[in-house]
Write a protein that holds these residues in place. Sequence first.
Motif, PDB file in Angstrom:
ATOM      1  N   ASP A 177      74.409   5.792  16.958  1.00  0.00           N
ATOM      2  CA  ASP A 177      75.225   6.914  17.409  1.00  0.00           C
ATOM      3  C   ASP A 177      76.435   6.412  18.201  1.00  0.00           C
ATOM      4  N   GLY A 232      78.750   8.818  19.560  1.00  0.00           N
ATOM      5  CA  GLY A 232      79.209   9.883  20.442  1.00  0.00           C
ATOM      6  C   GLY A 232      80.396  10.646  19.879  1.00  0.00           C
ATOM      7  N   ARG A 233      81.122  11.304  20.744  1.00  0.00           N
ATOM      8  CA  ARG A 233      82.250  12.130  20.333  1.00  0.00           C
ATOM      9  C   ARG A 233      83.440  11.281  19.879  1.00  0.00           C
ATOM     10  N   GLY A 265      83.551   4.044  14.414  1.00  0.00           N
ATOM     11  CA  GLY A 265      82.555   4.928  13.845  1.00  0.00           C
ATOM     12  C   GLY A 265      83.026   5.753  12.661  1.00  0.00           C
ATOM     13  N   ASP A 308      71.266  19.805   9.216  1.00  0.00           N
ATOM     14  CA  ASP A 308      70.787  18.420   9.266  1.00  0.00           C
ATOM     15  C   ASP A 308      70.662  17.833   7.875  1.00  0.00           C
ATOM     16  N   TYR A 348      78.890   7.847  13.920  1.00  0.00           N
ATOM     17  CA  TYR A 348      77.838   6.843  13.773  1.00  0.00           C
ATOM     18  C   TYR A 348      78.450   5.587  13.202  1.00  0.00           C
ATOM     19  N   HIS A 373      81.066  16.041  13.507  1.00  0.00           N
ATOM     20  CA  HIS A 373      79.857  15.707  14.255  1.00  0.00           C
ATOM     21  C   HIS A 373      80.099  14.458  15.107  1.00  0.00           C
ATOM     22  N   HIS A 374      79.145  14.150  15.959  1.00  0.00           N
ATOM     23  CA  HIS A 374      79.162  12.863  16.646  1.00  0.00           C
ATOM     24  C   HIS A 374      79.250  11.754  15.599  1.00  0.00           C
ATOM     25  N   TYR A 406      82.800   9.785  11.102  1.00  0.00           N
ATOM     26  CA  TYR A 406      82.614  11.148  11.596  1.00  0.00           C
ATOM     27  C   TYR A 406      82.552  12.127  10.424  1.00  0.00           C
ATOM     28  N   ASP A 409      77.679  19.029  17.430  1.00  0.00           N
ATOM     29  CA  ASP A 409      76.822  18.010  18.053  1.00  0.00           C
ATOM     30  C   ASP A 409      77.054  16.656  17.433  1.00  0.00           C
ATOM     31  N   ARG A 432      71.540   3.108  11.538  1.00  0.00           N
ATOM     32  CA  ARG A 432      72.623   3.961  12.017  1.00  0.00           C
ATOM     33  C   ARG A 432      72.588   4.036  13.540  1.00  0.00           C
TER      34      ARG A 432
END
Length: 405
Positions: free
Chosen positions: A268, A270-271, A210, A52, A242, A239-240, A212, A405, A266
């Motif tokens: 999210d 997703g994938r 987004g 993180d 943003y 990562h997911h 990544y 994630d 920020r």
Amino acid sequence: MPPRAKRIALTFCGALATASVILSAGPAPVQALASSRTAPAGITSVPLAQSDADLRKVVDWWTPDRLKHASSYAPKTAASNSGTNGTNGTGSASGTTPSATTAAVTPAAAAAGRTTSTPASNTTALSGSAPPKASTALKLRNPKLPPTVGKVFFRNGTTEYWCSASSVHSKYGNVVATAAHCAYDVKSGKPVENWVFIPSYVGNGETPFGIYVGHTLHLNDTYAATGDFDYDYAFVTVHHGYQWVQDNDANGNVKKDAKGQPLYKRVDMGRLESQVGGQGFAWNRGFTVAAYAFGYPAGPHPNGSRPFTGQTMESCLTKNTKKISTQKWELDKGVLFRGCGFTAGASGGPWVIKYSSTRRIGYLNGVNSLTWDLNGDGRYDGVSSPYFDTATYLVYSYAARQKTD
């Protein structure tokens, strides 16, 4: 032009920032990486931003303001002596005249995802996933271009760089394909820093699908150890995503900091694959294919002309690639895309076979690696990729099974 007067100039196609940092891309001992020992033989897996704290550092680095100015970088090109010098995403180097070689390849059975056989060939391929309808509804510069393609930004030392890349289909929808030299510095034996992928990047800093952050870099052991350009490909799990959006108060007014600058928050996304889809994957296709090449070229030609800005996606089409080699970069089984004038910045951009302009996916079968001045007129007129064979598939399939994630 007499044969002796002809010369061939090669350059890596990665673009770099204005700071002057010269790094060798040639063979050099690499530091032992504990993380690579958990991967199967032949594959080096290196952590990028997994914790993180590391993720936050990368997010905090690529601020909206920094992204807006990212495409103003002036790609650096080494001085040309005889038309054989060029640049790459990690420094400057020289090229040499290629020579013909032969290489044997062995088909492999697919082990990840749904497999298909391409007619009239021995290709084994994994089907991709088309972009969602929301993607095709956006007003892109060219609605026939794939939203899977974008830019990667990163730091190597104190210098910022960019390359090109593409989303490729995987179990968890989180894999980006690019050139190895756009993610790993052979001289130091370390990955680059602050690596992010922005699909369908627009020069004004917009990130419609987004941003990544790279989680883990997967590449071939041989490239990690020697910089052999037969293995100049990499697959990065991310990562997911943003997206930065302006932060408003309860009345809908933009919040500002003490200096009067807009504040952002920020969101999210997703994938990656849920936003733009993912190209399929094909290997052991042979050296003669019909393909599209995509990327964000920006650097000058050897003669100093600069036809591209690096702010928009460009494409080339060929009906027949061919085999090519160059001893300088240990390239024994390269694939040449003749007639494509890409310059620095296009490195890592995908080569896609059987591309559908309506579905905007096909099969990834190469990445931009080296650009060539084939007739010696001071302008690049070819780009090459390492041959995608069984070894390439093994790296890809290993990355495609990693969950993030």
